[in-house]
Design a protein around this motif. Structure first.
Motif, PDB file in Angstrom:
ATOM      1  N   LEU A  22       0.702  -1.229   0.169  1.00  0.00           N
ATOM      2  CA  LEU A  22       0.013  -0.004   0.182  1.00  0.00           C
ATOM      3  C   LEU A  22       0.894   1.200   0.132  1.00  0.00           C
ATOM      4  O   LEU A  22       0.920   1.946  -0.823  1.00  0.00           O
ATOM      5  CB  LEU A  22      -0.960  -0.365   0.992  1.00  0.00           C
ATOM      6  N   LEU A  23       2.237   1.275   0.541  1.00  0.00           N
ATOM      7  CA  LEU A  23       2.547   2.653   0.743  1.00  0.00           C
ATOM      8  C   LEU A  23       3.942   2.680  -0.350  1.00  0.00           C
ATOM      9  O   LEU A  23       3.977   3.369  -0.474  1.00  0.00           O
ATOM     10  CB  LEU A  23       4.061   1.439   2.696  1.00  0.00           C
ATOM     11  N   ARG A  24       3.526   1.432  -1.518  1.00  0.00           N
ATOM     12  CA  ARG A  24       4.134   1.570  -2.276  1.00  0.00           C
ATOM     13  C   ARG A  24       3.617   2.500  -3.437  1.00  0.00           C
ATOM     14  O   ARG A  24       4.055   3.261  -4.631  1.00  0.00           O
ATOM     15  CB  ARG A  24       4.778   1.093  -3.010  1.00  0.00           C
ATOM     16  N   GLU A  25       1.631   1.984  -3.831  1.00  0.00           N
ATOM     17  CA  GLU A  25       1.218   2.595  -4.414  1.00  0.00           C
ATOM     18  C   GLU A  25       1.380   3.988  -3.799  1.00  0.00           C
ATOM     19  O   GLU A  25       0.614   4.705  -5.048  1.00  0.00           O
ATOM     20  CB  GLU A  25       0.065   1.750  -3.718  1.00  0.00           C
ATOM     21  N   LEU A  26       0.463   3.942  -2.502  1.00  0.00           N
ATOM     22  CA  LEU A  26       0.838   5.610  -2.262  1.00  0.00           C
ATOM     23  C   LEU A  26       2.268   6.358  -3.018  1.00  0.00           C
ATOM     24  O   LEU A  26       1.983   7.838  -3.541  1.00  0.00           O
ATOM     25  CB  LEU A  26       0.237   6.017  -0.742  1.00  0.00           C
ATOM     26  N   GLU A  27       3.390   6.338  -3.227  1.00  0.00           N
ATOM     27  CA  GLU A  27       4.151   6.681  -4.198  1.00  0.00           C
ATOM     28  C   GLU A  27       3.856   7.379  -5.696  1.00  0.00           C
ATOM     29  O   GLU A  27       4.775   8.226  -5.830  1.00  0.00           O
ATOM     30  CB  GLU A  27       5.677   6.069  -3.731  1.00  0.00           C
ATOM     31  N   GLY A  28       3.259   7.002  -6.111  1.00  0.00           N
ATOM     32  CA  GLY A  28       3.344   6.927  -7.764  1.00  0.00           C
ATOM     33  C   GLY A  28       2.217   6.754  -7.887  1.00  0.00           C
ATOM     34  O   GLY A  28       1.173   7.826  -7.429  1.00  0.00           O
ATOM     35  N   ASP A  29       1.610   6.393  -9.189  1.00  0.00           N
ATOM     36  CA  ASP A  29       0.420   6.530  -9.543  1.00  0.00           C
ATOM     37  C   ASP A  29      -0.594   4.825  -8.840  1.00  0.00           C
ATOM     38  O   ASP A  29       0.019   3.889  -9.422  1.00  0.00           O
ATOM     39  CB  ASP A  29       0.292   6.036 -11.465  1.00  0.00           C
ATOM     40  N   PRO A  30      -1.336   5.644  -7.920  1.00  0.00           N
ATOM     41  CA  PRO A  30      -1.492   4.108  -7.096  1.00  0.00           C
ATOM     42  C   PRO A  30      -2.386   3.089  -8.050  1.00  0.00           C
ATOM     43  O   PRO A  30      -3.101   3.861  -9.189  1.00  0.00           O
ATOM     44  CB  PRO A  30      -2.735   4.999  -5.926  1.00  0.00           C
ATOM     45  N   GLN A  31      -2.074   2.623  -7.959  1.00  0.00           N
ATOM     46  CA  GLN A  31      -3.730   1.371  -8.435  1.00  0.00           C
ATOM     47  C   GLN A  31      -3.610   0.634  -7.333  1.00  0.00           C
ATOM     48  O   GLN A  31      -2.736  -1.012  -6.529  1.00  0.00           O
ATOM     49  CB  GLN A  31      -2.462  -0.241  -9.176  1.00  0.00           C
ATOM     50  N   THR A  44      -9.260  -3.268   1.625  1.00  0.00           N
ATOM     51  CA  THR A  44     -11.070  -3.611   1.232  1.00  0.00           C
ATOM     52  C   THR A  44     -10.961  -2.037   1.542  1.00  0.00           C
ATOM     53  O   THR A  44     -10.088  -1.064   2.196  1.00  0.00           O
ATOM     54  CB  THR A  44     -11.252  -3.480   2.704  1.00  0.00           C
ATOM     55  N   TRP A  45     -10.957  -0.994  -0.031  1.00  0.00           N
ATOM     56  CA  TRP A  45     -11.508   0.232   0.244  1.00  0.00           C
ATOM     57  C   TRP A  45     -12.426   1.138  -0.637  1.00  0.00           C
ATOM     58  O   TRP A  45     -13.132   0.548  -0.809  1.00  0.00           O
ATOM     59  CB  TRP A  45      -9.786   0.742  -0.561  1.00  0.00           C
ATOM     60  N   LYS A  46     -11.937   2.404  -1.345  1.00  0.00           N
ATOM     61  CA  LYS A  46     -12.726   2.315  -1.686  1.00  0.00           C
ATOM     62  C   LYS A  46     -12.701   3.038  -3.022  1.00  0.00           C
ATOM     63  O   LYS A  46     -12.095   4.367  -2.743  1.00  0.00           O
ATOM     64  CB  LYS A  46     -14.439   3.183  -0.361  1.00  0.00           C
ATOM     65  N   ASP A  47     -13.622   3.168  -4.012  1.00  0.00           N
ATOM     66  CA  ASP A  47     -13.175   5.164  -5.244  1.00  0.00           C
ATOM     67  C   ASP A  47     -15.128   5.372  -5.368  1.00  0.00           C
ATOM     68  O   ASP A  47     -15.814   5.413  -4.538  1.00  0.00           O
ATOM     69  CB  ASP A  47     -12.523   4.410  -6.538  1.00  0.00           C
ATOM     70  N   ASP A  48     -14.769   6.049  -6.440  1.00  0.00           N
ATOM     71  CA  ASP A  48     -16.065   6.903  -6.686  1.00  0.00           C
ATOM     72  C   ASP A  48     -17.728   5.714  -7.104  1.00  0.00           C
ATOM     73  O   ASP A  48     -18.557   6.036  -6.894  1.00  0.00           O
ATOM     74  CB  ASP A  48     -16.288   7.414  -7.862  1.00  0.00           C
ATOM     75  N   SER A  49     -17.492   4.076  -7.382  1.00  0.00           N
ATOM     76  CA  SER A  49     -18.314   3.430  -7.817  1.00  0.00           C
ATOM     77  C   SER A  49     -18.351   2.709  -5.663  1.00  0.00           C
ATOM     78  O   SER A  49     -19.638   1.260  -6.232  1.00  0.00           O
ATOM     79  CB  SER A  49     -17.277   2.409  -8.244  1.00  0.00           C
ATOM     80  N   GLY A  50     -17.537   3.103  -5.606  1.00  0.00           N
ATOM     81  CA  GLY A  50     -17.628   2.359  -3.852  1.00  0.00           C
ATOM     82  C   GLY A  50     -16.917   1.407  -3.122  1.00  0.00           C
ATOM     83  O   GLY A  50     -16.104   1.378  -3.716  1.00  0.00           O
ATOM     84  N   ALA A  51     -17.485   0.840  -2.266  1.00  0.00           N
ATOM     85  CA  ALA A  51     -16.741  -0.199  -1.681  1.00  0.00           C
ATOM     86  C   ALA A  51     -16.110  -1.323  -2.686  1.00  0.00           C
ATOM     87  O   ALA A  51     -16.574  -1.775  -3.673  1.00  0.00           O
ATOM     88  CB  ALA A  51     -17.185  -0.458  -0.407  1.00  0.00           C
ATOM     89  N   ARG A  52     -14.862  -1.537  -2.369  1.00  0.00           N
ATOM     90  CA  ARG A  52     -13.865  -2.072  -3.719  1.00  0.00           C
ATOM     91  C   ARG A  52     -13.328  -3.222  -2.480  1.00  0.00           C
ATOM     92  O   ARG A  52     -12.647  -2.724  -0.516  1.00  0.00           O
ATOM     93  CB  ARG A  52     -13.103  -2.230  -4.315  1.00  0.00           C
ATOM     94  N   VAL A  53     -12.992  -4.921  -2.138  1.00  0.00           N
ATOM     95  CA  VAL A  53     -12.530  -6.043  -1.674  1.00  0.00           C
ATOM     96  C   VAL A  53     -11.975  -6.715  -2.657  1.00  0.00           C
ATOM     97  O   VAL A  53     -12.089  -7.065  -3.234  1.00  0.00           O
ATOM     98  CB  VAL A  53     -13.767  -6.677  -1.263  1.00  0.00           C
ATOM     99  N   ASN A  54     -10.227  -6.382  -2.058  1.00  0.00           N
ATOM    100  CA  ASN A  54      -9.557  -7.372  -3.172  1.00  0.00           C
ATOM    101  C   ASN A  54      -8.865  -8.774  -2.465  1.00  0.00           C
ATOM    102  O   ASN A  54      -9.414  -8.835  -1.693  1.00  0.00           O
ATOM    103  CB  ASN A  54      -8.019  -6.413  -3.197  1.00  0.00           C
TER     104      ASN A  54
END
Length: 586
Positions: free
Chosen positions: A152-161, A169-179
């Motif tokens: 997660l830290l490494r994703e925050l350093e660049g273009d996060p994916q 578990t995270w969220k974007d404009d479409s709602g909650a996402r569960v990896n």
């Protein structure tokens, strides 16, 4: 001074506890922390060590401890100065269901651009509810989240994916996402702790409180080596039991630390402290070969600290003898939970007879074992008020038979039965009545003003009021027995007796007030008070965690090399670009 990359924050159980009138009750008398539960999970230390090995700066903030030490401490002012890439908050134990989300809300007001991640057992169970909170950006699911936090830290350093971070578990404009879940680990050896970080924080900032584990740590720095995550046992009320983890925790459990790694961690602890070292987990649950291999490591380590062994069932005489031959100073804890064999079996931890337990006690006390503590619990399936009182009579028989090295403790199961446990998920079958199901409902319970109302359960055999009554009645009887049979001094017994009397008096006055306003004198006595009526009311903490002077607790000759190593590491970090350091350590 450079800002850390990650700040791991441990919240108080109830965020605004200093302004509330809450009678917490004896929920923390057999653990090192106070009713605010200021002892942070050991996972903070392993997470910090893992990230530091990969080139990241990590700070642990025991916010609960800082808030309980001084009413003048202002968390807003303190947190405003921090500007990491990521804030991490633990929701490991459910009693932080109020404090954790409240700290997140405060951080989001102060730093709306800095993401916040939650982790821990309770966070994993309630990840879908947590992610709906506007202040929560991420939840890391799992008991082993070190690699996922690094990802997660490494994703925050660049273009996060963020979809690439396992167990997130995270969220974007479409709602909650569960990896998808993270790949299961096979050993705990990669996840050790970093004593240099805590020592370095104290030395560099002359700060003796921000990162220490709990309030009394400098006086009684009991340390622990977690030999296992997860458990092979099936305790009905435990959220880390085999049944519970099988229900909601990703990975393969129990996950053990190798004997060599256990030995290395114990030697490192013994270099800086003379305090007892507690081995968390019954070694015999890993099999005889594993348990004996750990003893071989301890024998080679040849340290002087007392090693405290945890047993979930009476150990065999041969193993007891091997401990005595391998360890210079040792003690043990055994948890029969109840004197009633039927109740003990229903609870699910282990099935054994009282005769077998007495044989093991006799074998242990025939050695150089320095202390053997028995732990009993109130709130078990099939347990009545009468059964709790009979438990004290059985303890008296043990006190009569064995010497003063044997002691016993009785504690209520509280404040919560763990979500995910059999008692929570299949409550009716086990005789439990559950009063809260969601994270929000548990948060609401924590805002009640007495511990009877905070409990999230009662049983078919005892109401919440009867659980409280049984706790205080048994505590008074056991305190008298300990004094009579020389387990504690008259001075300690008198202190417990006085505090117990005060707690019972406060309880009566709270009951008389009902939902109405409190008597002004009671309000003044309780507001912000976490100890006077809740700590040391069923036993004195010094019975389990004796205090000592700093120079007696710590080995200065062992601390100095840690300081030198920490300072050298910081010097190298200042002279090397962070991105280069991360590449080197990746």
């Amino acid at each position: 001074m450079k800002q850390p990359d990650v700040v791991l924050i441990h919240p108080p159980s109830v965020f605004d506890f200093r302004d509330r009138t809450i009678f917490y009750g004896p929920i923390s008398d057999v653990i090192p922390s106070s009713p605010v539960f200021e002892m942070y999970p050991v996972g903070f230390l392993t997470l910090a060590a893992y990230l530091r090995r990969h080139g990241y700066r990590v700070t642990i903030v025991n916010l609960a401890l800082l808030m309980m030490r001084s009413r003048r401490f202002r968390p807003e002012k303190f947190l405003r100065r921090l500007r990491p890439r990521l804030f991490g908050i633990d929701l490991h134990w459910l009693p932080h269901a109020h404090g954790g989300p409240e700290v997140a809300a405060l951080l989001k007001r102060l730093h709306p651009d800095i993401p916040i991640v939650f982790g821990g057992i309770s966070a994993t169970y309630f990840h879908e509810e947590l992610i709906r909170n506007d202040a929560v950006d991420f939840v890391l699911r799992g008991s082993v989240t070190e690699p996922s936090l690094l990802a997660l830290l490494r994703e925050l350093e660049g273009d996060p994916q963020f979809q690439r971070v396992p167990g997130l578990t995270w969220k974007d404009d479409s709602g909650a996402r569960v990896n998808p879940d993270t790949l299961p680990s096979r050993t705990l050896d990669e996840y050790d702790f970093d004593l240099g970080m805590m020592i370095g924080s104290v030395v560099n900032h002359l700060d003796f409180w921000t990162s220490i584990p709990f309030h009394g740590w400098w006086r009684h720095p009991i340390t622990a080596v977690f030999t296992v995550r997860g458990c092979a046992r099936r305790c009905v009320a435990c959220g880390a039991s085999a049944d519970a983890f099988g229900r909601f925790m990703p990975g393969h459990f129990p996950l053990r630390r190798s004997p060599a790694a256990i030995g290395a961690m114990i030697r490192e602890l013994a270099r800086i402290t003379r305090a007892p070292i507690f081995l968390v987990g019954d070694l015999l649950d890993g099999g005889a070969a594993y348990a004996y291999a750990v003893l071989d490591e301890l024998k080679r380590s040849a340290i002087d600290n007392r090693i405290v062994f945890e047993f979930f069932r009476p150990p065999p005489a041969e193993f007891i003898g091997r401990i005595d031959a391998s360890v210079r100073h040792w003690g043990a804890e055994l948890s029969p939970e109840s004197h009633d064999e039927y109740v003990r079996a229903r609870f699910g931890k282990a099935t054994f007879t009282n005769e077998r337990m007495a044989e093991a006690i006799e074998a242990i006390l025939a050695t150089r074992c320095e202390a053997l503590d028995l732990f009993f619990m109130i709130g078990l399936p099939g347990q009545t008020f009468r059964s709790v009182i009979d438990m004290t009579a059985e303890i008296e028989r043990l006190f009569q038979r064995f010497d003063r090295r044997l002691s016993a403790f009785i504690t209520p199961m509280g404040p919560f039965i763990d979500p995910g446990s059999e008692g929570f998920e299949d409550a009716e079958r086990h005789g439990y009545i559950i009063r809260a199901r969601t994270l929000a409902e548990h948060r609401a319970l924590l805002e009640q003003r007495d511990w009877e109302s905070i409990l999230n359960y009662e049983t078919k055999w005892m109401t919440r009021a009867e659980i409280v009554d049984a706790t205080y009645e048994a505590a008074g009887r056991l305190n008298d027995l300990k004094e009579r049979y020389g387990r504690i001094s008259s001075h300690i017994a008198a202190g417990v007796r006085a505090r117990l009397s005060s707690a019972k008096s406060i309880r009566k006055q709270l009951a008389a007030a009902g939902d109405g306003p409190l008597d002004p004198n009671i309000h003044r006595a309780l507001v912000g008070e976490i100890r006077a009526f809740s700590e040391g009311t069923i036993n004195d903490k010094a019975e389990l965690f004796p205090s000592g002077a700093f120079l007696r607790n710590f080995r200065i000759s062992g601390i100095i090399p840690f300081i030198a190593r920490e300072l050298m590491g910081r010097f190298r970090a200042r002279t090397t670009k962070p991105s280069v350091m991360r590449t080197i350590r990746a």
